[in-house]
Design a protein around this motif. Sequence first.
Motif, PDB file in Angstrom:
ATOM      1  N   ARG A 161     -47.483 -45.373 115.853  1.00  0.00           N
ATOM      2  CA  ARG A 161     -48.204 -46.539 115.347  1.00  0.00           C
ATOM      3  C   ARG A 161     -47.755 -47.751 116.166  1.00  0.00           C
ATOM      4  O   ARG A 161     -46.556 -48.008 116.292  1.00  0.00           O
ATOM      5  CB  ARG A 161     -47.902 -46.763 113.865  1.00  0.00           C
ATOM      6  N   PRO A 162     -48.687 -48.503 116.726  1.00  0.00           N
ATOM      7  CA  PRO A 162     -48.337 -49.586 117.652  1.00  0.00           C
ATOM      8  C   PRO A 162     -47.434 -50.653 117.029  1.00  0.00           C
ATOM      9  O   PRO A 162     -47.630 -51.050 115.873  1.00  0.00           O
ATOM     10  CB  PRO A 162     -49.694 -50.184 118.015  1.00  0.00           C
ATOM     11  N   TYR A 163     -46.473 -51.094 117.813  1.00  0.00           N
ATOM     12  CA  TYR A 163     -45.641 -52.237 117.434  1.00  0.00           C
ATOM     13  C   TYR A 163     -46.294 -53.531 117.908  1.00  0.00           C
ATOM     14  O   TYR A 163     -46.285 -54.541 117.203  1.00  0.00           O
ATOM     15  CB  TYR A 163     -44.250 -52.112 118.057  1.00  0.00           C
ATOM     16  N   ARG A 197     -36.320 -55.395 121.558  1.00  0.00           N
ATOM     17  CA  ARG A 197     -36.669 -53.997 121.335  1.00  0.00           C
ATOM     18  C   ARG A 197     -37.537 -53.447 122.470  1.00  0.00           C
ATOM     19  O   ARG A 197     -38.717 -53.171 122.319  1.00  0.00           O
ATOM     20  CB  ARG A 197     -37.396 -53.836 119.994  1.00  0.00           C
ATOM     21  N   PRO A 198     -36.934 -53.254 123.649  1.00  0.00           N
ATOM     22  CA  PRO A 198     -37.705 -52.698 124.772  1.00  0.00           C
ATOM     23  C   PRO A 198     -38.183 -51.279 124.488  1.00  0.00           C
ATOM     24  O   PRO A 198     -39.166 -50.833 125.086  1.00  0.00           O
ATOM     25  CB  PRO A 198     -36.703 -52.735 125.931  1.00  0.00           C
ATOM     26  N   ASP A 199     -37.499 -50.576 123.610  1.00  0.00           N
ATOM     27  CA  ASP A 199     -37.937 -49.225 123.250  1.00  0.00           C
ATOM     28  C   ASP A 199     -39.304 -49.260 122.572  1.00  0.00           C
ATOM     29  O   ASP A 199     -40.130 -48.366 122.772  1.00  0.00           O
ATOM     30  CB  ASP A 199     -36.905 -48.547 122.358  1.00  0.00           C
ATOM     31  N   TRP A 200     -39.561 -50.303 121.777  1.00  0.00           N
ATOM     32  CA  TRP A 200     -40.873 -50.426 121.126  1.00  0.00           C
ATOM     33  C   TRP A 200     -41.970 -50.688 122.154  1.00  0.00           C
ATOM     34  O   TRP A 200     -43.068 -50.135 122.060  1.00  0.00           O
ATOM     35  CB  TRP A 200     -40.851 -51.559 120.096  1.00  0.00           C
ATOM     36  N   VAL A 201     -41.667 -51.549 123.131  1.00  0.00           N
ATOM     37  CA  VAL A 201     -42.656 -51.849 124.175  1.00  0.00           C
ATOM     38  C   VAL A 201     -42.998 -50.576 124.946  1.00  0.00           C
ATOM     39  O   VAL A 201     -44.175 -50.251 125.171  1.00  0.00           O
ATOM     40  CB  VAL A 201     -42.119 -52.921 125.149  1.00  0.00           C
ATOM     41  N   LEU A 202     -41.967 -49.837 125.334  1.00  0.00           N
ATOM     42  CA  LEU A 202     -42.184 -48.622 126.125  1.00  0.00           C
ATOM     43  C   LEU A 202     -42.965 -47.576 125.335  1.00  0.00           C
ATOM     44  O   LEU A 202     -43.867 -46.929 125.873  1.00  0.00           O
ATOM     45  CB  LEU A 202     -40.833 -48.057 126.569  1.00  0.00           C
ATOM     46  N   LYS A 203     -42.658 -47.431 124.051  1.00  0.00           N
ATOM     47  CA  LYS A 203     -43.390 -46.467 123.222  1.00  0.00           C
ATOM     48  C   LYS A 203     -44.861 -46.839 123.115  1.00  0.00           C
ATOM     49  O   LYS A 203     -45.737 -45.964 123.161  1.00  0.00           O
ATOM     50  CB  LYS A 203     -42.758 -46.393 121.839  1.00  0.00           C
ATOM     51  N   ASP A 204     -45.149 -48.117 122.961  1.00  0.00           N
ATOM     52  CA  ASP A 204     -46.537 -48.567 122.896  1.00  0.00           C
ATOM     53  C   ASP A 204     -47.295 -48.193 124.168  1.00  0.00           C
ATOM     54  O   ASP A 204     -48.430 -47.699 124.116  1.00  0.00           O
ATOM     55  CB  ASP A 204     -46.604 -50.079 122.701  1.00  0.00           C
ATOM     56  N   LEU A 205     -46.684 -48.442 125.304  1.00  0.00           N
ATOM     57  CA  LEU A 205     -47.359 -48.179 126.573  1.00  0.00           C
ATOM     58  C   LEU A 205     -47.559 -46.686 126.807  1.00  0.00           C
ATOM     59  O   LEU A 205     -48.605 -46.257 127.310  1.00  0.00           O
ATOM     60  CB  LEU A 205     -46.572 -48.811 127.718  1.00  0.00           C
TER      61      LEU A 205
END
Length: 393
Positions: free
Chosen positions: A385-387, A364-372
């Motif tokens: 909300r952080p993954y 889930r690279p989309d989750w990583v990018l959203k967090d950053l």
Amino acid sequence: MFTPTFAFLVIKAMKSFILKFIFFFTVLLLGGCKQNSANSVVSKSTTKNEIQYAKGLEIYHYQGYSVLKITHPWPDAKTPFTYILQEKNGIIPDSLQQYTRISVPIQSVVVTSTTHIPTLELLGVENTLVGFPNTDFISSPKTRKRIDSGQVKEVGTNETLNTEILIDMAPDVIVSFGLNNSNPTLDNLQKSGLKVLLNGDWNEQSPLGKAEWIKFFGALYGLDAKAKTIFSTIEKEFQTTLALAQKAKQKPSVLSGAMYQDQWFVPQGESWMALFLKEAQSNYLWSQTTGTGSLSLPFETILEKAQKAEFWIAPGDFTSLKEMNNNNPHYAKFDAFKNKKVYSYALHKGAKGGILFFEWSSTRPDWVLKDLIAIFHPELVPQHRPYFFEKLN
């Protein structure tokens, strides 16, 4: 367990993920994993490769069978590996008889990387997992429940998989990955009639390239359409998030990693995680370096260049600023530490202590990018909300 990097992520991965990701699993090679000839029918075929982003994977579908090619199983690999996935009553051409043949859909599997667990669950085939090395590293509640009930067995360590257990278990396929082309364990397994497939997802540098390896498992289970749909959703989310990041009005400076023994490891500028930092519209201070691994630098060099960095991402497995300071008082010299702008992936863990980031980030690279983006540009995703990444207190 691999991967599927932040400089220090990679080093910490050598401590926990050598048991699991890049550095974790010494892989099973040779034997039945037969290498391609220069005149392979696949290379001459007009059938279109199904893969778009992954550089080390090719899938070709034919009537009654598919051809699965692993072109970059490990860094600097010279020769690809070919596997024939035979459907029921499928007829394999004579020209392909030399390659390892797998009857699909498979009904049981042993995987050796935690990064493969999310893929099995997304495809809905987690109940086919029968063995795994070092099961404590698996964090997913679904699969942990199966481990606790004895449905997923320990199969030794990645360096020395238990041949007797695996022979008795007789899985349809063992999915592993390689750091090079030598592993005595594989010889024993394949001489015993077991089939081993290499998976090179950890060797991909593109975020979507790693995620696209879900199609590898889709092909093994006859779930190509489902794998394509899942990946398309991830791709769309990633691209949408990427477009959102373009609205950022500034690029804050970023430091990464921490001390390991007497050196500080930072991700090189072409690495998987350095690319995330770039896409999240930050000024990663080592973005101009070349290479896809990590740089080993003395503390003084890091301090000189990054003392004023606004953010500090992934300081190893630390879970608090106090823990960091107790480990090394020099960390307090950095502005990001003083201003409490240090963010770690280590706060989200499974029941046995496995870190969820290591398990899910490649899928889930989309989750990583959203967090950053939420860290660097919170105004762009105010409800996020952080993954994985949380601020350390």
